[in-house]
Design an enzyme around this catalytic site. Structure first.
Site, PDB file in Angstrom:
ATOM      1  N   CYS A   1      12.924  11.601   7.347  1.00 12.56           N
ATOM      2  CA  CYS A   1      13.005  11.264   8.772  1.00 12.56           C
ATOM      3  C   CYS A   1      14.434  11.447   9.266  1.00 12.56           C
ATOM      4  CB  CYS A   1      12.449   9.882   9.062  1.00 12.56           C
ATOM      5  SG  CYS A   1      13.047   8.620   8.001  1.00 12.56           S
TER       6      CYS A   1
ATOM      7  N   LYS B   1       0.852  -1.199   0.000  1.00 13.34           N
ATOM      8  CA  LYS B   1       0.000   0.000   0.000  1.00 13.34           C
ATOM      9  C   LYS B   1       0.881   1.241   0.000  1.00 13.34           C
ATOM     10  CE  LYS B   1      -2.649   3.107   2.767  1.00 13.34           C
ATOM     11  NZ  LYS B   1      -1.808   4.207   2.266  1.00 13.34           N
TER      12      LYS B   1
ATOM     13  N   GLU C   1       9.076  16.380  16.039  1.00 13.32           N
ATOM     14  CA  GLU C   1       9.375  16.270  14.603  1.00 13.32           C
ATOM     15  C   GLU C   1       8.444  17.190  13.814  1.00 13.32           C
ATOM     16  OE1 GLU C   1       8.533  12.560  12.490  1.00 13.32           O
ATOM     17  OE2 GLU C   1      10.544  12.691  11.630  1.00 13.32           O
TER      18      GLU C   1
ATOM     19  N   GLY D   1       6.453   5.473   8.660  1.00 14.55           N
ATOM     20  CA  GLY D   1       5.580   6.645   8.765  1.00 14.55           C
ATOM     21  C   GLY D   1       5.738   7.264  10.135  1.00 14.55           C
ATOM     22  N   SER D   2       4.678   7.895  10.608  1.00 15.84           N
ATOM     23  CA  SER D   2       4.800   8.634  11.869  1.00 15.84           C
ATOM     24  C   SER D   2       4.828   7.686  13.058  1.00 15.84           C
ATOM     25  CB  SER D   2       3.627   9.603  12.022  1.00 15.84           C
ATOM     26  OG  SER D   2       2.459   8.880  12.314  1.00 15.84           O
TER      27      SER D   2
ATOM     28  N   GLU E   1       9.486   1.812  11.106  1.00 16.32           N
ATOM     29  CA  GLU E   1      10.511   2.833  10.846  1.00 16.32           C
ATOM     30  C   GLU E   1       9.802   4.175  10.956  1.00 16.32           C
ATOM     31  OE1 GLU E   1      13.783   3.470  11.025  1.00 16.32           O
ATOM     32  OE2 GLU E   1      13.708   1.473  10.142  1.00 16.32           O
TER      33      GLU E   1
ATOM     34  N   GLY F   1       2.535   4.427  13.778  1.00 18.10           N
ATOM     35  CA  GLY F   1       3.303   3.204  14.032  1.00 18.10           C
ATOM     36  C   GLY F   1       2.847   2.504  15.299  1.00 18.10           C
TER      37      GLY F   1
HETATM   38  C1  UN1 Z   1      13.705   8.976   5.095  1.00 18.36           C
HETATM   39  O1  UN1 Z   1      14.115  10.038   5.519  1.00 18.36           O
HETATM   40  O2  UN1 Z   1      12.527   8.642   5.278  1.00 18.36           O
HETATM   41  O3  UN1 Z   1      19.377   8.663   4.339  1.00 18.36           O
HETATM   42  C2  UN1 Z   1      14.575   8.075   4.333  1.00 18.36           C
HETATM   43  C3  UN1 Z   1      18.607   9.325   3.657  1.00 18.36           C
HETATM   44  C4  UN1 Z   1      17.861   8.642   2.526  1.00 18.36           C
HETATM   45  C5  UN1 Z   1      16.678   7.920   3.044  1.00 18.36           C
HETATM   46  C6  UN1 Z   1      15.822   8.751   3.932  1.00 18.36           C
HETATM   47  N1  UN1 Z   1      18.752   7.731   1.847  1.00 18.36           N
HETATM   48  O4  UN1 Z   1      18.415  10.500   3.862  1.00 18.36           O
END
Ligand code: UN1
Length: 522
Positions: A307, A198, A409, A251-252, A273, A256
């Protein structure tokens, strides 16, 4: 009167042009059991360009649990055959997939910028990350190493092999709409699992492109199933589906937690993650120009919507003034605009909810926290910006570590500079948040670099580089509220998508009772 008439006919001309444009919008389908199908309800949702909301990128199925059920059935039907396909053969198909992604990289890049907003260079990087992940992980088809080990008893053999988990549900975010699906999909497939995928509702096209490429590469029907729609319906139906043995979610942290609870209820494996509040530490001996460059890239690349974004800059008081003045100068020089324009440095943010969230944090930073707004802080809405979600690169300075803008965040083009008195102080500040994804230090001193490397409790750490830019052959993930102990990418991802099976072969021809028939050493 004549004038009024003209105005009307002009408007209706405009309207009919818009209607014609809307009618020309391409319609996409779910992919279930090797067929491209509408959602069972027949309803659709629109994928909108965040740089220009008049531009409808496509219409996608607004799916429900009925579609998820069909996709899970397909994944179930395909599982035995796929898990029994030799891993090197599964890999051959994935190498073909890698070639298709390379062939179509330019188109996929343009599609991604159009639906997600990030600048073309970065969208190309996202596609490249999917290519790298595909090649690297497909190589596992000829490894997928297990191990042998001595058994306790004579004429007995012991070994450990990886077996697929089964049917996997993959729920992916909009900020890396091809790379992150590939991080989950390719390892799942090489391990012999079948999947229901999804994509985020804001960016289904890039994931559609990936799945279309899977079809062309020859992945058999039912092995990969794509269901588009919203988290509340499709995501929830996947999370609660008893046949999906594993849910992998990016996601958030808030969502999560819901995913994790639902998985706990039904004993499903759950890999999460989630958020980050990543700090760059800048020491008094750092190359300041390099540190500023890294901070700008880490804070404002992808409009801060990673993230791993450098959302905190913890700067030694001796170089604080110098660093801040260069940082602000560079931030002000960034060109905000449509990511499709090669001159743009910072594209739009993803949607109106994001604008509201980011703007509310900017208000919190100014009013409640009382940090100093050194530059930016405004939504851009005039002229070329009128139809998109643009926010100025924003720098807060003189912030305290416990302020909300230093702790939460924001996921937008906002960074917070916090002064520090020493390396120890900086490390304490940098560690003093609920997240633990990425961190960095700028210093010329090897002892300081190693101390920070040792003491920062994060899953990723950089020396003299920004907090973003992880490579696919190293594990990716974080501590604390960032994750639940898993790592994606690298070979470590195989531990998510496979389970160990310990196998004992007794060739003695008699009953040997472990731990009971103990032989005394001679
Ligand atoms: C993310 O921020 O959700 O290391 C992934 C990084 C990228 C992946 C980021 N290769 O900034």
């Amino acid at each position: 009167m004549a004038q009024a008439k003209k105005a009307i006919s002009k408007t209706s001309g405009k309207l009919s042009a818009r209607n014609a444009a809307r009618a020309a919008v391409k319609t996409y389908h779910n992919y279930i059991d090797g067929e491209w199908v509408e959602s069972q309800s027949g309803e659709m949702f629109e994928n909108i360009n965040p740089a220009d909301t008049r531009d409808i990128v496509g219409r996608f199925p607004l799916s429900t649990s009925d579609d998820v059920n069909a996709a899970v059935n397909a994944a179930h039907g395909a599982f035995d055959r796929w898990r029994n396909t030799p891993a090197p053969k599964r890999a051959e198909i994935l190498f073909r997939l890698g070639e298709i992604l390379i062939r179509d990289k330019e188109q996929f890049t343009a599609d991604m910028t159009r639906e997600m907003g990030k600048v073309l260079k970065e969208a190309g990087g996202d596609v490249q990350e999917a290519i790298d992940c595909t090649y690297y992980t497909a190589g596992e088809g000829r490894r997928l190493h297990g191990f042998t080990t001595p058994a306790e008893m004579r004429s007995k053999f012991a070994m450990c092999i990886r077996q697929p988990v089964g049917l996997c549900g993959l729920i992916t975010p909009w900020n890396f709409p091809m790379a992150i699906p590939s991080w989950k999909l390719i390892p799942a497939l090489i391990c012999g699992n079948t999947v229901v995928l999804k994509p985020a509702e804001d960016t289904p096209l890039s994931t559609y492109n990936l799945v279309k490429a899977c079809e062309e590469a020859g992945i058999p029907p039912g092995v990969v199933n794509l269901v588009t729609g919203y988290g509340e319906s499709v995501g929830a139906a996947m999370t609660n589906h008893t046949a999906l043995r594993l849910i992998s979610f990016t996601g958030s942290t808030e969502t999560g937690r819901i995913v994790a609870s639902a998985c706990a209820e039904r004993n499903a494996i759950c890999s999460l993650e989630m958020g980050g509040k990543n700090a760059i530490i800048v020491m008094d001996d750092a190359d300041i120009d390099l540190a500023v460059e890294g901070a700008i890239w880490g804070a404002f690349g992808t409009s801060g919507q990673r993230c791993t974004a450098s959302s905190r800059l913890v700067v030694h008081k001796k170089v604080y003034k110098q660093f801040v003045s260069k940082l602000v100068e560079e931030a002000k020089a960034l060109r905000v605009g449509n990511g499709a324009d090669p001159k743009t440095d910072v594209g739009p943010v993803i949607n109106n909810d994001a604008v509201e969230k980011i703007m509310s944090y900017i208000r919190i930073g100014r009013n409640d926290d009382g940090a100093k707004l050194a530059c930016g802080g405004k939504r851009l809405s005039r002229g070329d910006y009128a139809n998109g979600y643009f926010i100025e690169p924003t720098v807060f300075t003189d912030a305290a570590p416990d302020m909300r803008i230093s702790q939460e965040e924001i996921f937008g083009p906002v960074t917070t500079v916090i002064p520090a008195n020493s390396l120890e102080d900086a490390i304490q500040i940098a560690n003093g948040v609920r997240y633990g994804l990425s961190a960095a230090i700028y210093t010329q001193n090897v002892n300081r670099a190693f101390k920070a490397m040792n003491d920062m409790y994060t899953g990723i750490f950089y020396v003299n580089a920004s907090t973003i830019g992880a490579e696919v052959h190293l594990p990716f993930g974080g501590t604390k509220a960032t994750g639940n102990g898993h790592r994606e990418a690298g070979t470590q991802v195989l531990d998510i998508f496979s389970e160990w099976k310990s196998i004992y072969v007794d060739f003695s021809g008699k009953l040997q009772r472990a731990q009971i028939d103990v032989e005394s050493p001679q």
